[in-house]
Scaffold this active site. Structure first.
Site, PDB file in Angstrom:
ATOM      1  N   GLY A  47       0.878  -1.174   0.000  1.00  0.00           N
ATOM      2  CA  GLY A  47       0.000   0.000   0.000  1.00  0.00           C
ATOM      3  C   GLY A  47       0.903   1.208   0.000  1.00  0.00           C
ATOM      4  O   GLY A  47       1.833   1.291  -0.804  1.00  0.00           O
ATOM      5  N   GLU A  48       0.694   2.108   0.905  1.00  0.00           N
ATOM      6  CA  GLU A  48       1.559   3.281   1.022  1.00  0.00           C
ATOM      7  C   GLU A  48       2.074   3.305   2.460  1.00  0.00           C
ATOM      8  O   GLU A  48       1.305   3.525   3.391  1.00  0.00           O
ATOM      9  CB  GLU A  48       0.732   4.529   0.666  1.00  0.00           C
ATOM     10  CG  GLU A  48       1.536   5.800   0.639  1.00  0.00           C
ATOM     11  CD  GLU A  48       2.765   5.718  -0.254  1.00  0.00           C
ATOM     12  OE1 GLU A  48       2.630   5.318  -1.429  1.00  0.00           O
ATOM     13  OE2 GLU A  48       3.866   6.025   0.232  1.00  0.00           O
ATOM     14  N   SER A  49       3.380   3.082   2.603  1.00  0.00           N
ATOM     15  CA  SER A  49       3.909   2.915   3.962  1.00  0.00           C
ATOM     16  C   SER A  49       3.714   4.161   4.825  1.00  0.00           C
ATOM     17  O   SER A  49       3.495   4.064   6.029  1.00  0.00           O
ATOM     18  CB  SER A  49       5.380   2.513   3.915  1.00  0.00           C
ATOM     19  OG  SER A  49       6.120   3.469   3.201  1.00  0.00           O
ATOM     20  N   CYS A 101       6.044  -5.302   0.241  1.00  0.00           N
ATOM     21  CA  CYS A 101       6.220  -3.962  -0.341  1.00  0.00           C
ATOM     22  C   CYS A 101       6.207  -2.875   0.739  1.00  0.00           C
ATOM     23  O   CYS A 101       7.189  -2.725   1.458  1.00  0.00           O
ATOM     24  CB  CYS A 101       5.194  -3.733  -1.434  1.00  0.00           C
ATOM     25  SG  CYS A 101       5.729  -2.460  -2.573  1.00  0.00           S
ATOM     26  N   ARG A 154      13.445   3.177  -0.752  1.00  0.00           N
ATOM     27  CA  ARG A 154      12.043   3.257  -1.218  1.00  0.00           C
ATOM     28  C   ARG A 154      12.002   3.618  -2.698  1.00  0.00           C
ATOM     29  O   ARG A 154      12.894   4.273  -3.209  1.00  0.00           O
ATOM     30  CB  ARG A 154      11.289   4.321  -0.419  1.00  0.00           C
ATOM     31  CG  ARG A 154      11.140   3.968   1.033  1.00  0.00           C
ATOM     32  CD  ARG A 154      10.343   5.015   1.767  1.00  0.00           C
ATOM     33  NE  ARG A 154       8.998   5.133   1.226  1.00  0.00           N
ATOM     34  CZ  ARG A 154       8.217   6.192   1.412  1.00  0.00           C
ATOM     35  NH1 ARG A 154       8.627   7.213   2.094  1.00  0.00           N
ATOM     36  NH2 ARG A 154       7.006   6.213   0.893  1.00  0.00           N
ATOM     37  N   ILE A 182       5.296  -2.803  -7.557  1.00  0.00           N
ATOM     38  CA  ILE A 182       4.617  -1.517  -7.725  1.00  0.00           C
ATOM     39  C   ILE A 182       5.315  -0.478  -6.864  1.00  0.00           C
ATOM     40  O   ILE A 182       5.261  -0.544  -5.637  1.00  0.00           O
ATOM     41  CB  ILE A 182       3.121  -1.618  -7.320  1.00  0.00           C
ATOM     42  CG1 ILE A 182       2.430  -2.727  -8.126  1.00  0.00           C
ATOM     43  CG2 ILE A 182       2.408  -0.280  -7.520  1.00  0.00           C
ATOM     44  CD1 ILE A 182       1.038  -3.076  -7.651  1.00  0.00           C
ATOM     45  N   ARG A 183       6.010   0.442  -7.509  1.00  0.00           N
ATOM     46  CA  ARG A 183       6.836   1.438  -6.782  1.00  0.00           C
ATOM     47  C   ARG A 183       7.543   0.753  -5.611  1.00  0.00           C
ATOM     48  O   ARG A 183       7.461   1.165  -4.452  1.00  0.00           O
ATOM     49  CB  ARG A 183       5.970   2.613  -6.310  1.00  0.00           C
ATOM     50  CG  ARG A 183       5.433   3.437  -7.490  1.00  0.00           C
ATOM     51  CD  ARG A 183       4.649   4.651  -7.049  1.00  0.00           C
ATOM     52  NE  ARG A 183       3.536   4.273  -6.198  1.00  0.00           N
ATOM     53  CZ  ARG A 183       3.452   4.558  -4.907  1.00  0.00           C
ATOM     54  NH1 ARG A 183       4.377   5.249  -4.301  1.00  0.00           N
ATOM     55  NH2 ARG A 183       2.411   4.164  -4.224  1.00  0.00           N
ATOM     56  N   HIS A 211       4.481  -8.047  -4.559  1.00  0.00           N
ATOM     57  CA  HIS A 211       3.134  -8.326  -4.042  1.00  0.00           C
ATOM     58  C   HIS A 211       2.679  -9.721  -4.439  1.00  0.00           C
ATOM     59  O   HIS A 211       2.012  -9.858  -5.460  1.00  0.00           O
ATOM     60  CB  HIS A 211       2.129  -7.351  -4.676  1.00  0.00           C
ATOM     61  CG  HIS A 211       2.260  -5.944  -4.258  1.00  0.00           C
ATOM     62  ND1 HIS A 211       1.481  -5.378  -3.286  1.00  0.00           N
ATOM     63  CD2 HIS A 211       3.072  -4.961  -4.703  1.00  0.00           C
ATOM     64  CE1 HIS A 211       1.800  -4.111  -3.138  1.00  0.00           C
ATOM     65  NE2 HIS A 211       2.763  -3.833  -3.982  1.00  0.00           N
ATOM     66  N   GLU A 227       0.332 -11.169  -3.223  1.00  0.00           N
ATOM     67  CA  GLU A 227      -1.122 -11.203  -3.020  1.00  0.00           C
ATOM     68  C   GLU A 227      -1.885 -10.760  -4.267  1.00  0.00           C
ATOM     69  O   GLU A 227      -3.099 -10.893  -4.337  1.00  0.00           O
ATOM     70  CB  GLU A 227      -1.520 -10.346  -1.805  1.00  0.00           C
ATOM     71  CG  GLU A 227      -1.418  -8.836  -1.954  1.00  0.00           C
ATOM     72  CD  GLU A 227      -0.021  -8.267  -1.710  1.00  0.00           C
ATOM     73  OE1 GLU A 227       0.980  -9.020  -1.844  1.00  0.00           O
ATOM     74  OE2 GLU A 227       0.078  -7.067  -1.416  1.00  0.00           O
TER      75      GLU A 227
END
Ligand code: GLN
Length: 284
Positions: free
Chosen positions: A67-69, A100, A130, A166-167, A255, A257
């Protein structure tokens, strides 16, 4: 195969503050039934979305999703979850897997982060970089060879693991175990570190002594991989570290998942069972 009468219950939580938590729950559901079919013990699994300290306290193991840490850490701080998460991972040393953004949160040091913009849980003696793949290749897919998925006694070549980045962060440094390393890390620009914690008991002290193991690398030619032209094994050179384990903590840059392949989830459940059974045996 007859199942033994022994029944063993495990509660697996997925941190559900932001990001791809429901995908993890789905794959865990798949992995638990495959796991049970392959074992004689009748394991019982409870899968739990975790948003509160009370829910966390019921878990034997936890997944921190992608997600977004920054967002996950902000929401965790606001909802009083940050300290309970640090206790879970670093004091009790319970099994935790980060994907991630989860890898970033579980690292002792993360760069490209504004001071005050992000808090870490820690647990892995590594520094992550990151958004390592930059803007152009921010997101790509690659077929990975993951040696830890090898099933003992099975000779067929492993199916490569189709992974999505993803990023994504990578582990850019394994931190040496020496006094003062956190202070040194904290002095670097745009780098944040996790606060130190003391392990709770012998099992936890043992876990903290474990070294960081490199579980997978992304061979240098990410571009060829992203275009599906090669597998990691074809490219063959040493590359970025994208999966690590240290005692109770496991983390992947990608990921698993999001691709519907439950093999890593299945492998990780085996690791969880080992650690939980070790702890339960000590406390009998
Ligand atoms: N780049 C994101 C971060 O810094 C992680 C991306 C992800 O989880 N897909 O948190």
């Amino acid at each position: 195969m007859t199942k033994s009468a022994l029944s063993t219950t495990f509660t697996i939580g997925v941190l559900a503050l932001q990001g791809a938590f429901s995908e993890h729950i789905q794959l865990l559901r798949q992995a638990t039934s495959t796991f049970n079919a392959a074992h004689t013990t009748e394991y019982q699994w409870q899968l739990l979305e975790v948003r509160t300290p009370e829910q966390l306290s019921r878990c034997d193991a936890l997944i921190i999703p992608g997600g977004e840490s920054t967002t996950i850490s902000l929401v965790a701080a606001r909802s009083g979850m940050l300290e309970p998460l640090r206790e879970f991972v670093k004091v009790h040393r319970k099994s935790t897997w980060g994907t991630c953004a989860g890898l970033i949160l579980l690292s002792e040091s993360a760069n490209r982060t504004k001071k005050g913009g992000q808090e870490l849980i820690g647990g892995l003696d590594v520094r992550v970089n990151r958004n390592h793949f930059g803007r152009q290749t921010e997101s790509f897919e690659a077929k990975l060879d993951l040696p830890f998925l090898e099933v003992p006694g099975v000779r067929q070549p492993r199916e490569p693991f189709h992974s999505v980045f993803i990023r994504a962060p990578v582990v850019e440094k394994i931190l040496p175990k020496r006094e003062g390393i956190q202070l040194e890390e904290a002095e670097k620009s745009e780098t944040v570190v996790a606060p130190s914690k003391h392990p709770k008991d012998d099992v936890a002290r043992q876990a903290i002594k474990a070294d960081v193991e490199i579980m997978a690398r992304l061979p240098g030619n990410a571009n060829a991989l992203s275009k599906n032209e090669a597998t990691a094994a074809d490219v063959g050179e040493e590359g970025d570290i994208i999966a690590v384990r240290q005692g109770n903590v496991f983390a992947t840059s990608f990921h698993p998942e999001l691709t519907g392949d439950a093999r890593i989830h299945g492998w990780w459940l085996g690791e969880v069972v080992k650690l939980v059974e070790q702890r339960r045996a000590v406390s009998i």
